[in-house]
Design an enzyme around this catalytic site. Sequence first.
Site, PDB file in Angstrom:
ATOM      1  N   ALA A 276       0.834  -1.192   0.000  1.00 56.55           N
ATOM      2  CA  ALA A 276       0.000   0.000   0.000  1.00 56.55           C
ATOM      3  C   ALA A 276       0.872   1.246   0.000  1.00 56.55           C
ATOM      4  CB  ALA A 276      -0.920  -0.001   1.220  1.00 56.55           C
TER       5      ALA A 276
ATOM      6  N   GLU B 210      -1.498  -9.633  -3.118  1.00 58.73           N
ATOM      7  CA  GLU B 210      -2.935  -9.843  -3.307  1.00 58.73           C
ATOM      8  C   GLU B 210      -3.335  -9.600  -4.755  1.00 58.73           C
ATOM      9  OE1 GLU B 210      -5.448  -8.940   0.556  1.00 58.73           O
ATOM     10  OE2 GLU B 210      -4.021  -7.305   0.200  1.00 58.73           O
TER      11      GLU B 210
ATOM     12  N   GLU C  93       0.798  -7.642   6.649  1.00 58.34           N
ATOM     13  CA  GLU C  93      -0.132  -6.692   7.262  1.00 58.34           C
ATOM     14  C   GLU C  93      -0.242  -6.844   8.770  1.00 58.34           C
ATOM     15  OE1 GLU C  93      -1.370  -7.004   2.945  1.00 58.34           O
ATOM     16  OE2 GLU C  93      -0.660  -8.384   4.494  1.00 58.34           O
TER      17      GLU C  93
ATOM     18  N   GLY D  45      -0.614  -5.759  -0.527  1.00 52.32           N
ATOM     19  CA  GLY D  45      -1.514  -5.592  -1.653  1.00 52.32           C
ATOM     20  C   GLY D  45      -0.893  -5.993  -2.972  1.00 52.32           C
TER      21      GLY D  45
END
Length: 721
Positions: A71, A113, A133, A110
């Site tokens: 992120a 992901e 995370e 992310g």
Amino acid sequence: MNSAADPQLIPQLIAQRHDDILLVTINNPPVNALGVDVRRGLLDAIDAAERDPAVAAVLLVGAGRNFIGGADIREFGLPPQEPRLPDVCDRIEASSKLVVAAVHGATLGGGLEMALAAHYRLALPSAKLGLPEVHLGLLPGAGGTQRTPRLIGAGTALELMLSGRHVDAAEALALGLVDRVGTGEDAAAAGLAWVRELLAEGAPVRRTRDAGALADRAAQQGAIDAARATTAKKARGLFSPLKIVDAVQAALDLPFEAGMVRERELFVECLDSPQRAGLVHAFFAERETAKSPETAAARPRPIAKVGVVGGGTMGAGIAVALLDAGLPVTMIERDDAALARGRANVAKVYDSHVAKGRLTAAACEAVLARWSGSTAYDALADADLVIEAVFEEMAVKEAVFAELDRVCKRGAVLATNTSYLDIDRIAAATSRPQDVIGLHFFSPANIMKLLEIVVAAKTAPDVVATAFALARSLRKTPVRAGVCDGFIGNRMLAVYRQAADHVMEDGASPQQIDRAIRAFGYPIGPYEMADLAGNDIGWATRKRRAPTRDPRARYVQIADRLCERGWFGQKTGRGFYLYPDGARTGTPDPEVQAVIDAERVRAGVTPRSFTDEEIVRRYLAAMVNEGANVVHEKIALRPLDVDVTLVHGYGFPRHLGGPMKYADTVGLPNILADIRAFAQEDPLFWRPSPLLVELVERGHDFESLNHPETQTIKQPENAHA
């Protein structure tokens, strides 16, 4: 290459047609973070590919050294902006055109992901994949808790998410996170070649949500149950780890769409948790302490050869840290026997690595080949840096630095690993005080991340810059400190340990105090820690300070009575606790309680009871008050430097951000009110820090001193966190 149908994208994305493949390159330096513009660009790219009949596949790659580092930290704490990353991932996965991710470098959070939402994944050897995370008090919130277990199984997915560790390309392939490991470092070239293979084979669109690793429900439930039990024991009150387990349970129990809804609910719970705020504070604070005023302008001196004076536990640990960084190390000891013990201490660490399979015998031999030893200081004549790690006594250290001044070349950095002593005085033993600095490692030095960089009055800026560069190469978390007795951490430790001693003499047992501090979130209580480190260390410090101790100050002598009996802790089989037969966990000692009772009588103390909450409030109030003094006296640059020191060197719970962040959370008026209440019993010890008083009067908090340009106002809260 045909670029006629390229979509018009933002500068952070570059889209180019290679025949029937749309190559989409994420170009958002330095780590290709998934900021809002990148997310919008990705949606536009997928939509453009869908509309263009000439495009058969989309290849996602990252520019520079990384695929996607995660992120965008610049968005932390801001209102979310559309599109959300889960929507981007869903759109990628739903594409009717083949989507392939070719990853290299950091592929984290992310970024992973998003790669999992692609239909196929290739990793280059440089790739580091992970879902970290949990370190920010969160869970993977863009489908990571739903796609990962469906792809690689619940147990493996939970291990990755709960540890937050990174895996390399080979392990990612073995786990099933990626489909192929490529060669070289050109992700675009490797990815294009593989996409062409996939198209030639007629490879179908393959959505990760449909993967079948959860098919054996009984086995998967067993893995989740085991992870839940382990996490409940290890998390020590942490919020997000068990939420990660809950999310993976949803992946097993629910259809994908419903699982995504549950993941979002759990993600928002983590987002709203105070722990998340503490962990985010710690995240940013660690990045701020990596800089100092000197590093902005001065360039570090080159370091190619390093000397270590002293081969005991600390000196050997420092040597290992340097060897691990690829540096050659020359160790100096007083005689051949001590030098042999020093080498044995170093070799013992690497032999353990070999025994555990972390290092091959050949690699161990290669590392130890960079170690050399001597009993003559002249062996340090060509060293660029020398770190002294001898006995904590001023006369001994002055003698060492006089020798270093004699033999070391001009421009060599001379560092002391002292924990308490006056570095200005040590520097004065040389003709080059500008080259002298403190490098306070924490034991074991090859494992502990904290490195206090203590800047003396005459230390040159480029020497400070050299110390910070060394910290980076050693993968340490540096904190700049000024000169005082104990610097930041040990100075504060002395004060909050006194607060614990007062409570013990007033009626609490060492066991109750340790239990209360562990319940607060520390891995170990103050008396358990004293026994582990050795009570004789603190005893020596107290004796050194005795001539300058304020005669009006309360002085608890319980620990001295134990040391006079030779009860130094684990190494002697007893301290505040008993350690029979070499036990690592102590048991209560009735004789210690007898010593405590006798000392209460001698001091004229009538014992009273304390609740665990009262113990914690006194312990933390003393810590915060002294932390404020450390900032007020400019020993620490900012409150966040205190936070990083206490988190990384002294076990303060990271999810609370550090003592100064904790004080902001509780409310500085509440902390000050506690201190003033305790001062009714002992006004000398509980003297409020002038900085704390000033901040409360102005309605400011410690955070306002971390970023003075923002001058945040903290409204007082009614209850302790």
